[in-house]
Design a protein around this motif. Structure first.
Motif, short mmCIF file in Angstrom:
data_model
loop_
_atom_site.label_atom_id
_atom_site.label_comp_id
_atom_site.label_asym_id
_atom_site.label_seq_id
_atom_site.Cartn_x
_atom_site.Cartn_y
_atom_site.Cartn_z
N GLN A 46 34.03 39.76 38.18
CA GLN A 46 34.20 39.78 36.74
C GLN A 46 35.84 39.52 36.28
OE1 GLN A 46 32.88 43.76 35.13
NE2 GLN A 46 30.73 43.14 35.69
N SER A 47 36.77 40.10 37.16
CA SER A 47 37.87 40.01 36.91
C SER A 47 38.28 38.42 37.17
CB SER A 47 38.63 40.88 37.82
OG SER A 47 40.07 40.60 37.93
N ILE A 48 37.81 38.06 38.27
CA ILE A 48 38.04 36.27 38.22
C ILE A 48 37.47 35.60 37.17
CG2 ILE A 48 37.45 34.45 39.98
CD1 ILE A 48 37.38 36.69 42.42
N ARG A 49 36.38 35.78 36.52
CA ARG A 49 35.75 35.14 35.51
C ARG A 49 36.73 35.15 34.41
NH1 ARG A 49 33.17 36.75 31.48
NH2 ARG A 49 32.57 38.81 32.58
N ARG A 50 37.14 36.43 34.10
CA ARG A 50 38.18 36.60 32.92
C ARG A 50 39.56 35.82 33.03
NH1 ARG A 50 36.02 41.99 33.06
NH2 ARG A 50 37.84 42.65 34.50
N ARG A 51 40.05 35.71 34.29
CA ARG A 51 41.20 35.02 34.45
C ARG A 51 40.76 33.71 34.48
NH1 ARG A 51 43.78 36.59 40.30
NH2 ARG A 51 45.21 35.02 39.36
#
Length: 225
Positions: A46-51
């Motif tokens: 999820q963190s990678i997607r938000r970035r």
């Protein structure tokens, strides 16, 4: 409501009490760690997607996001789960060895000479199994296989090429369900343990050791406390 003999319930000894706590903790540790790792993996993705949505990767080389996702998959699907399972295996074998050694201190008749090349705990389990007539020969063989795998993990980080008793390792892995030699990481062929593979052995050994303490007490194989 069924009749319950409360006096008998209260006076019934709880055999291998400390061992039961230890084994319960091992299973809890394993379950908690596996679940937490899965949660952390989802969080990382999820963190990678938000970035990515925020444009953080726009100036990065092509494929950088995929690189991060592949790293996260290896870390949370391979590396960390394997370390957790290794830790649980070491804890299971060590706790069992401790429990058998504790029982041995109260033995009335000595175990006798340990055959050359025989593991001390396995020898003692064989003798106790015979004297108590429990008939758990196959489970003791499973535990012996777990000991051999534990030794490889403890002394060679689970790597096949660095373990001097490779022949016994292969025999042990073939016996155990959910265990194999694989190449999950770049170090090469190593002991692989599937998710949930240890659960069966944790529960079976827990029951066996408790039954062993109870039978040894009732058949007067050990001295009364």
């Amino acid at each position: 409501m069924s009749n319950i003999d409360l006096q008998r319930l209260l006076s019934e000894p709880i055999y291998a009490f400390n061992f039961q706590f230890m084994i319960g903790d091992i299973q809890d540790y394993l379950d908690f760690s596996e679940n937490n790792i899965e949660w952390l993996y989802r969080t990382e993705l999820q963190s990678i997607r938000r970035r990515a949505e925020a444009g953080d990767f726009d100036t990065m080389p092509h494929g950088y996001r995929e690189h991060l996702e592949a790293n996260a998959e290896h870390r949370f699907k391979v590396s960390l789960p394997l370390r957790v399972r290794y830790g649980a295996l070491l804890a299971l074998v060590t706790a069992t060895e401790w429990s058998v050694a504790h029982l041995a201190h109260r033995l009335i008749k000595p175990f006798g000479t340990i055959p050359k090349g025989r593991n001390k705990t396995i020898h003692e389990l064989d003798v106790l199994n015979e004297r108590t007539c429990l008939g758990r020969d196959e489970l003791i063989k499973d535990f012996e296989a777990l000991v051999r795998v534990r030794n490889c993990v403890a002394h060679s980080a689970g790597l096949e090429r660095d373990y001097k008793h490779r022949d016994t390792l292969l025999e042990a892995i073939q016996r155990l369900n959910g265990f194999s030699l694989a190449k999950w990481h770049f170090f090469g062929s190593h002991v692989a343990i599937d998710k949930g593979a240890l659960d069966k052995y944790i529960q079976e050994i827990k029951v066996f050791v408790v039954d062993l303490h109870k039978a040894a007490y009732e058949k007067e194989v050990i001295s009364r406390p």
